[in-house]
Design an enzyme around this catalytic site. Structure first.
Site, PDB file in Angstrom:
ATOM      1  N   CYS A 113       7.787   6.132   3.595  1.00 34.09           N
ATOM      2  CA  CYS A 113       6.540   6.523   4.586  1.00 34.09           C
ATOM      3  C   CYS A 113       7.047   6.188   5.773  1.00 34.09           C
ATOM      4  O   CYS A 113       6.577   6.530   7.006  1.00 34.09           O
ATOM      5  CB  CYS A 113       5.490   5.806   4.233  1.00 34.09           C
ATOM      6  SG  CYS A 113       4.668   6.151   2.502  1.00 34.09           S
ATOM      7  N   HIS A 250       0.473   3.365   9.719  1.00 32.94           N
ATOM      8  CA  HIS A 250       0.619   4.201   8.836  1.00 32.94           C
ATOM      9  C   HIS A 250      -0.582   4.370   7.975  1.00 32.94           C
ATOM     10  O   HIS A 250      -1.246   3.001   7.859  1.00 32.94           O
ATOM     11  CB  HIS A 250       1.620   3.822   7.925  1.00 32.94           C
ATOM     12  CG  HIS A 250       1.602   4.314   6.477  1.00 32.94           C
ATOM     13  ND1 HIS A 250       1.809   5.792   6.697  1.00 32.94           N
ATOM     14  CD2 HIS A 250       2.020   3.986   5.319  1.00 32.94           C
ATOM     15  CE1 HIS A 250       2.018   6.153   5.292  1.00 32.94           C
ATOM     16  NE2 HIS A 250       2.028   5.038   4.279  1.00 32.94           N
ATOM     17  N   ASN A 280      -2.723   9.913   2.526  1.00 33.23           N
ATOM     18  CA  ASN A 280      -1.676   9.120   2.864  1.00 33.23           C
ATOM     19  C   ASN A 280      -0.642  10.280   2.640  1.00 33.23           C
ATOM     20  O   ASN A 280      -0.347  10.852   1.679  1.00 33.23           O
ATOM     21  CB  ASN A 280      -1.326   8.042   1.898  1.00 33.23           C
ATOM     22  CG  ASN A 280       0.102   7.567   2.144  1.00 33.23           C
ATOM     23  OD1 ASN A 280       0.862   7.936   3.133  1.00 33.23           O
ATOM     24  ND2 ASN A 280       0.590   6.465   1.238  1.00 33.23           N
TER      25      ASN A 280
HETATM   26  N1  ACO Z   1     -10.685   6.464  -9.956  1.00 34.04           N
HETATM   27  C1  ACO Z   1     -11.266   5.370 -10.478  1.00 34.04           C
HETATM   28  N2  ACO Z   1     -11.086   4.430 -11.061  1.00 34.04           N
HETATM   29  C2  ACO Z   1      -9.624   3.990 -10.684  1.00 34.04           C
HETATM   30  C3  ACO Z   1      -8.859   4.707  -9.984  1.00 34.04           C
HETATM   31  C4  ACO Z   1      -9.099   6.064  -9.432  1.00 34.04           C
HETATM   32  N3  ACO Z   1      -8.483   7.033  -8.814  1.00 34.04           N
HETATM   33  N4  ACO Z   1      -7.637   4.196  -9.939  1.00 34.04           N
HETATM   34  C5  ACO Z   1      -7.675   3.092 -10.561  1.00 34.04           C
HETATM   35  N5  ACO Z   1      -9.031   3.019 -11.122  1.00 34.04           N
HETATM   36  C6  ACO Z   1      -9.409   2.029 -11.763  1.00 34.04           C
HETATM   37  C7  ACO Z   1      -8.522   0.923 -12.433  1.00 34.04           C
HETATM   38  O1  ACO Z   1      -8.218   1.459 -13.772  1.00 34.04           O
HETATM   39  C8  ACO Z   1      -9.056  -0.474 -12.450  1.00 34.04           C
HETATM   40  O2  ACO Z   1      -9.981  -0.420 -13.485  1.00 34.04           O
HETATM   41  P1  ACO Z   1     -10.225  -1.735 -14.275  1.00 34.04           P
HETATM   42  O3  ACO Z   1     -10.672  -2.861 -13.512  1.00 34.04           O
HETATM   43  O4  ACO Z   1     -11.024  -1.209 -15.611  1.00 34.04           O
HETATM   44  O5  ACO Z   1      -8.839  -2.035 -14.903  1.00 34.04           O
HETATM   45  C9  ACO Z   1     -10.061  -0.665 -11.225  1.00 34.04           C
HETATM   46  O6  ACO Z   1     -10.027   0.694 -10.568  1.00 34.04           O
HETATM   47  C10 ACO Z   1      -9.311  -1.532 -10.264  1.00 34.04           C
HETATM   48  O7  ACO Z   1      -8.043  -0.967  -9.997  1.00 34.04           O
HETATM   49  P2  ACO Z   1      -7.319  -1.840  -8.872  1.00 34.04           P
HETATM   50  O8  ACO Z   1      -6.011  -1.106  -8.988  1.00 34.04           O
HETATM   51  O9  ACO Z   1      -7.661  -3.263  -8.729  1.00 34.04           O
HETATM   52  O10 ACO Z   1      -7.741  -1.293  -7.515  1.00 34.04           O
HETATM   53  P3  ACO Z   1      -7.624  -1.767  -6.208  1.00 34.04           P
HETATM   54  O11 ACO Z   1      -8.706  -1.976  -5.410  1.00 34.04           O
HETATM   55  O12 ACO Z   1      -6.395  -2.447  -6.107  1.00 34.04           O
HETATM   56  O13 ACO Z   1      -7.150  -0.367  -5.470  1.00 34.04           O
HETATM   57  C11 ACO Z   1      -5.197   1.086  -4.579  1.00 34.04           C
HETATM   58  C12 ACO Z   1      -5.898   0.413  -6.182  1.00 34.04           C
HETATM   59  C13 ACO Z   1      -6.296   2.015  -4.106  1.00 34.04           C
HETATM   60  C14 ACO Z   1      -3.891   1.571  -5.328  1.00 34.04           C
HETATM   61  C15 ACO Z   1      -4.516  -0.123  -3.622  1.00 34.04           C
HETATM   62  O14 ACO Z   1      -4.144  -1.114  -4.654  1.00 34.04           O
HETATM   63  C16 ACO Z   1      -4.018   0.427  -2.755  1.00 34.04           C
HETATM   64  O15 ACO Z   1      -4.169   1.018  -2.045  1.00 34.04           O
HETATM   65  N6  ACO Z   1      -2.596  -0.061  -2.972  1.00 34.04           N
HETATM   66  C17 ACO Z   1      -1.414   0.228  -2.016  1.00 34.04           C
HETATM   67  C18 ACO Z   1      -1.487   1.679  -1.600  1.00 34.04           C
HETATM   68  C19 ACO Z   1       0.055   2.086  -1.672  1.00 34.04           C
HETATM   69  O16 ACO Z   1       0.992   1.615  -2.191  1.00 34.04           O
HETATM   70  N7  ACO Z   1       0.195   3.343  -1.048  1.00 34.04           N
HETATM   71  C20 ACO Z   1       1.386   3.987  -0.985  1.00 34.04           C
HETATM   72  C21 ACO Z   1       2.184   3.088   0.097  1.00 34.04           C
HETATM   73  S1  ACO Z   1       3.858   3.493   0.340  1.00 34.04           S
HETATM   74  C22 ACO Z   1       3.618   5.099   0.696  1.00 34.04           C
HETATM   75  O17 ACO Z   1       2.885   5.485   1.605  1.00 34.04           O
HETATM   76  C23 ACO Z   1       4.523   6.175   0.148  1.00 34.04           C
END
Ligand code: ACO
Length: 366
Positions: A113, A250, A280
């Protein structure tokens, strides 16, 4: 000695015509509009029916027209991308040829990214050193081809698109005033696209590489790394946050952007946020956001802009960019890509069958 800087004089973007909303995704991903919006800020994304090179080419044509330059004026074309169509020959040379930039060198730059921002840093430093006078820096991604639709934690987050800027030599006090590039140690496993590169697995045939990641691990590290880079970039420019008019980060997750603003103690109202419309787009996200700021009239002549980015690696970076006088383009390109007239189901049918995806609407016979 005359001061030589690298002014951004042209900007362009291409957003594919197919818009896929969160509700559209629900047809083939186990998710909901409510979850995606509340956890990420994303409402929709664009998926491309054309290659990364084509998207990058059109954004580049538009940036050149806005700068009032012709392709023959260019010394360098940099394509920042994690999803180039070809690694050898590079995809930047495809864009260079299609533009007709006969005298330009061309190379791809991949740091995920952060690729576009790293490219802007390279082009700026080459202009400052006197190696080149004019460069195109493009960010283009077709990440829809790298999604596993069974991984709901990642497949809802990304979109396709391209953005480009022209940077050229200037004696004014403009352009990238400082840049800090970093790479978080021991963090390669948090985000990767296995089998995307020369490894024996790549030669097994019929492979659809798809993205693996640990969202929570990236989330925390991204904020810490970008905040540190921002402070160092501000220090190197002899500035503080009070000097910043606009923040262009970003666009990976609205909660990451807000978390970073909070950590820096910077007002979120001065931050450009367009993740709701485009999701993204990886290397394309910052030039797309810059374009958005210009198009909406938020970016004004002479503004001082803070930029911050992170991506797989984990690479990160930040910089201070002073804008020049120009906020309207010199010209408009009439180059175009025909719109896609089918649905997301048709567009991704190959990927769906590879990943064993059955659309809900299909299963009820619609
Ligand atoms: N829809 C519904 N539920 C979902 C989804 C979805 N799309 N995805 C995950 N869940 C669920 C999970 O299974 C979990 O359920 P559980 O509690 O029953 O186990 C629950 O939602 C919570 O999951 P978390 O991973 O704790 O959710 P979080 O609030 O951390 O959000 C996310 C996840 C959006 C991925 C966040 O961590 C994030 O944005 N991280 C960084 C993003 C990233 O890395 N982007 C890429 C950057 S590098 C680049 O740009 C190439």
């Amino acid at each position: 000695m005359t001061l030589r800087n690298a002014e951004v004089t042209g900007w362009g973007r291409y957003m594919p015509s197919l818009v896929v909303t969160n509700r559209d995704l629900v047809d083939f991903v186990d998710t909901s509009d409510e979850w995606i919006q509340s956890r990420t800020g994303i409402k929709q994304r664009h998926y491309s029916h054309v290659s990364t090179g084509e998207m990058g080419w059109l954004a580049a044509e538009r940036a050149l027209a806005a700068a009032g330059l012709s392709a023959a004026d260019l010394d360098l074309v940099i394509l920042g991308s994690t999803t180039p169509d070809d690694v050898c020959p590079n995809t930047a040379s495809y864009i260079k040829n299609k533009l007709g930039a006969s005298d330009a060198a061309a190379f791809d730059l991949n740091s995920a990214c952060t690729s576009w921002f790293y490219g802007l840093t390279v082009a700026t430093d080459m202009i400052k050193a006197g190696t080149i006078q004019r460069a195109l820096v493009i960010g283009a991604e077709r990440l829809s081809l790298a999604m596993d639709w069974n991984k709901r934690e990642s497949c809802c987050l990304f979109g396709d698109g391209a953005g480009a800027v022209v940077v050229q030599s200037s004696s004014a006090d403009v352009g990238l005033l400082s840049s800090k590039l970093s790479c978080v140690p021991d963090s390669r496993d948090y985000l990767r696209i296995p089998c995307w590169g020369i490894r024996p697995e790549v030669h097994t045939g019929g492979l659809h590489p798809s993205l693996d990641f640990d969202g929570a691990a990236i989330f925390k590290r991204a904020i810490v790394a970008m905040a540190k880079d921002c402070q160092q970039a501000l220090g190197a420019a002899g500035m503080s946050l009070e000097d910043i008019d606009l923040f262009v980060p970003h666009q990976a997750n609205i909660r990451i952007i807000e978390g970073l603003a909070r950590r820096l103690n910077f007002p979120v109202e001065k931050t450009v946020i367009c993740i709701d419309k485009y999701a993204n787009t990886s290397a394309a996200s910052m030039p797309i956001a810059l374009y958005e700021a210009l198009d909406s009239g938020r970016l004004k002549p002479g503004m001082t802009i803070l930029m911050a980015t992170f991506g797989a690696g984990l690479s990160s970076g930040a910089g201070v960019l002073r804008w020049g006088d120009r906020v309207g383009g010199e010209g408009v390109s009439d180059a175009a890509i025909p719109a896609y007239d089918q649905s997301v189901r048709e567009l991704l049918s190959d990927s769906f069958s590879y990943h064993g995806v059955v659309c809900k609407s299909q299963s009820v016979g619609q």
